[in-house]
Design a protein around this motif. Structure first.
Motif, PDB file in Angstrom:
ATOM      1  N   THR A   1      36.861  40.580  66.510  1.00  0.00           N
ATOM      2  CA  THR A   1      37.845  41.656  66.402  1.00  0.00           C
ATOM      3  C   THR A   1      37.108  42.977  66.229  1.00  0.00           C
ATOM      4  N   GLN A   2      37.845  44.067  66.236  1.00  0.00           N
ATOM      5  CA  GLN A   2      37.244  45.382  66.033  1.00  0.00           C
ATOM      6  C   GLN A   2      37.306  45.750  64.556  1.00  0.00           C
ATOM      7  N   ASN A   3      36.425  45.137  63.764  1.00  0.00           N
ATOM      8  CA  ASN A   3      36.312  45.405  62.329  1.00  0.00           C
ATOM      9  C   ASN A   3      37.572  45.053  61.534  1.00  0.00           C
ATOM     10  N   VAL A   4      38.303  44.028  61.947  1.00  0.00           N
ATOM     11  CA  VAL A   4      39.478  43.568  61.202  1.00  0.00           C
ATOM     12  C   VAL A   4      39.004  42.558  60.166  1.00  0.00           C
ATOM     13  N   THR A   5      39.452  42.738  58.926  1.00  0.00           N
ATOM     14  CA  THR A   5      39.020  41.859  57.846  1.00  0.00           C
ATOM     15  C   THR A   5      40.191  41.106  57.235  1.00  0.00           C
ATOM     16  N   VAL A   6      39.879  39.941  56.674  1.00  0.00           N
ATOM     17  CA  VAL A   6      40.829  39.214  55.845  1.00  0.00           C
ATOM     18  C   VAL A   6      40.625  39.760  54.436  1.00  0.00           C
ATOM     19  N   ARG A   7      41.684  40.319  53.879  1.00  0.00           N
ATOM     20  CA  ARG A   7      41.604  40.964  52.568  1.00  0.00           C
ATOM     21  C   ARG A   7      42.752  40.440  51.706  1.00  0.00           C
ATOM     22  N   PRO A   8      42.513  39.367  50.926  1.00  0.00           N
ATOM     23  CA  PRO A   8      43.589  38.820  50.095  1.00  0.00           C
ATOM     24  C   PRO A   8      44.210  39.842  49.148  1.00  0.00           C
ATOM     25  N   ALA A   9      43.437  40.827  48.725  1.00  0.00           N
ATOM     26  CA  ALA A   9      43.955  41.840  47.803  1.00  0.00           C
ATOM     27  C   ALA A   9      45.065  42.685  48.429  1.00  0.00           C
ATOM     28  N   PHE A  10      45.223  42.621  49.741  1.00  0.00           N
ATOM     29  CA  PHE A  10      46.280  43.379  50.411  1.00  0.00           C
ATOM     30  C   PHE A  10      47.657  43.019  49.860  1.00  0.00           C
TER      31      PHE A  10
ATOM     32  N   VAL B   1      42.891  57.426  68.723  1.00  0.00           N
ATOM     33  CA  VAL B   1      41.731  57.706  67.882  1.00  0.00           C
ATOM     34  C   VAL B   1      40.472  57.082  68.473  1.00  0.00           C
ATOM     35  N   GLN B   2      40.561  55.819  68.899  1.00  0.00           N
ATOM     36  CA  GLN B   2      39.402  55.109  69.429  1.00  0.00           C
ATOM     37  C   GLN B   2      39.396  55.026  70.952  1.00  0.00           C
ATOM     38  N   GLY B   3      40.486  55.428  71.586  1.00  0.00           N
ATOM     39  CA  GLY B   3      40.555  55.386  73.039  1.00  0.00           C
ATOM     40  C   GLY B   3      40.652  53.985  73.611  1.00  0.00           C
ATOM     41  N   ILE B   4      41.362  53.086  72.919  1.00  0.00           N
ATOM     42  CA  ILE B   4      41.506  51.720  73.416  1.00  0.00           C
ATOM     43  C   ILE B   4      42.829  51.564  74.150  1.00  0.00           C
ATOM     44  N   ASP B   5      42.935  50.495  74.935  1.00  0.00           N
ATOM     45  CA  ASP B   5      44.183  50.258  75.663  1.00  0.00           C
ATOM     46  C   ASP B   5      45.127  49.376  74.840  1.00  0.00           C
ATOM     47  N   VAL B   6      46.332  49.196  75.356  1.00  0.00           N
ATOM     48  CA  VAL B   6      47.367  48.457  74.630  1.00  0.00           C
ATOM     49  C   VAL B   6      46.955  47.003  74.405  1.00  0.00           C
ATOM     50  N   THR B   7      46.368  46.377  75.400  1.00  0.00           N
ATOM     51  CA  THR B   7      45.960  44.977  75.268  1.00  0.00           C
ATOM     52  C   THR B   7      44.908  44.822  74.168  1.00  0.00           C
ATOM     53  N   THR B   8      43.939  45.708  74.166  1.00  0.00           N
ATOM     54  CA  THR B   8      42.907  45.663  73.125  1.00  0.00           C
ATOM     55  C   THR B   8      43.533  45.892  71.763  1.00  0.00           C
ATOM     56  N   PHE B   9      44.442  46.854  71.685  1.00  0.00           N
ATOM     57  CA  PHE B   9      45.123  47.125  70.419  1.00  0.00           C
ATOM     58  C   PHE B   9      45.837  45.879  69.910  1.00  0.00           C
ATOM     59  N   LEU B  10      46.601  45.232  70.771  1.00  0.00           N
ATOM     60  CA  LEU B  10      47.395  44.076  70.348  1.00  0.00           C
ATOM     61  C   LEU B  10      46.531  42.860  70.019  1.00  0.00           C
ATOM     62  N   THR B  11      45.488  42.619  70.822  1.00  0.00           N
ATOM     63  CA  THR B  11      44.713  41.383  70.650  1.00  0.00           C
ATOM     64  C   THR B  11      43.534  41.506  69.694  1.00  0.00           C
ATOM     65  N   LEU B  12      42.974  42.693  69.545  1.00  0.00           N
ATOM     66  CA  LEU B  12      41.794  42.844  68.695  1.00  0.00           C
ATOM     67  C   LEU B  12      42.045  43.651  67.428  1.00  0.00           C
ATOM     68  N   ASN B  13      43.138  44.385  67.363  1.00  0.00           N
ATOM     69  CA  ASN B  13      43.408  45.208  66.181  1.00  0.00           C
ATOM     70  C   ASN B  13      44.661  44.721  65.448  1.00  0.00           C
ATOM     71  N   TYR B  14      45.821  44.984  66.035  1.00  0.00           N
ATOM     72  CA  TYR B  14      47.077  44.712  65.342  1.00  0.00           C
ATOM     73  C   TYR B  14      47.310  43.219  65.117  1.00  0.00           C
ATOM     74  N   GLY B  15      47.158  42.421  66.134  1.00  0.00           N
ATOM     75  CA  GLY B  15      47.430  40.975  66.025  1.00  0.00           C
ATOM     76  C   GLY B  15      46.617  40.299  64.929  1.00  0.00           C
ATOM     77  N   PRO B  16      45.283  40.420  64.964  1.00  0.00           N
ATOM     78  CA  PRO B  16      44.487  39.790  63.901  1.00  0.00           C
ATOM     79  C   PRO B  16      44.768  40.370  62.507  1.00  0.00           C
ATOM     80  N   ALA B  17      44.958  41.691  62.432  1.00  0.00           N
ATOM     81  CA  ALA B  17      45.246  42.307  61.129  1.00  0.00           C
ATOM     82  C   ALA B  17      46.586  41.815  60.596  1.00  0.00           C
ATOM     83  N   LEU B  18      47.575  41.727  61.475  1.00  0.00           N
ATOM     84  CA  LEU B  18      48.893  41.242  61.051  1.00  0.00           C
ATOM     85  C   LEU B  18      48.802  39.788  60.599  1.00  0.00           C
ATOM     86  N   LEU B  19      48.109  38.964  61.345  1.00  0.00           N
ATOM     87  CA  LEU B  19      47.989  37.547  60.977  1.00  0.00           C
ATOM     88  C   LEU B  19      47.292  37.385  59.629  1.00  0.00           C
TER      89      LEU B  19
END
Length: 187
Positions: A43-52, A143-161
């Motif tokens: 992923t693009q620096n997405v972390t599992v953070r239980p404290a969230f 901000v990072q100049g990424i496309d929608v697919t990258t956003f959904l699969t590497l940023n939002y999706g993993p962070a949401l999960l």
């Protein structure tokens, strides 16, 4: 007060010394415990953070302002401590939105008396606040100049999960631990 009168609720956007203290305590706890996070490979620096789980908890229990402060300032402090600086400011805003939305969601819901239903509603409310608040990170496309697919699969999706797992399990657990204390304090 009559038997069928609604219980007193604090104002929705209450800003008092108590709110500020709760927000500061929440941000400090989130920042300290949030350092124990794990990077999700691929992923693009997405972390599992239980404290969230603290973010929607503080929104639910202490209001919109305390929840927003906990998420925004807590995430900002974590990023600064981990050396990211202000590069991911939009993720801090998204965390703040999660806390604020949790505060809003639980402010409009009627009080739930049963333990099991209250915990289920807490899990669902925290999940909805997380899914909606994290949508703000769509700004990564600009901000990072990424496309929608990258956003959904590497940023939002993993962070949401990762955050969904934390809030569905830990936010109700925190709420279950807090409930007897709040009743004892008469809140």
């Amino acid at each position: 007060m009559s038997a069928d009168a609604a219980p007193w609720r604090r104002p929705l956007l209450d800003v008092s010394s108590r709110t500020v203290v709760y927000g500061a305590v929440g941000a400090a706890l989130y920042a300290a415990l949030g350092l124990f996070s794990f990077l999700i490979p691929g992923t693009q620096n997405v972390t599992v953070r239980p404290a969230f789980a603290l973010v929607p908890f503080f929104g639910k229990r202490f209001g919109v302002i305390a929840g927003a402060f906990t998420g925004l300032v807590g995430n900002l402090l974590i990023d600064l401590a981990q050396g990211a600086g202000l590069a991911y400011w939009n993720w801090s805003v998204a965390n703040g939105l999660v806390g604020a939305l949790a505060g809003l969601i639980f402010a409009v819901l009627p009080p739930i008396t049963g333990e099991a239903p209250r915990l289920v509603v807490t899990a669902v409310g925290a999940l909805v606040a997380t899914a909606a608040g994290l949508l703000f990170v769509a700004t990564d496309m600009w901000v990072q100049g990424i496309d929608v697919t990258t956003f959904l699969t590497l940023n939002y999706g993993p962070a949401l999960l990762a955050n969904a797992i934390a809030v569905v399990i830990l936010t109700p657990a925190l709420d279950a631990l807090w409930e007897p204390l709040s009743k004892r304090a008469g809140r």
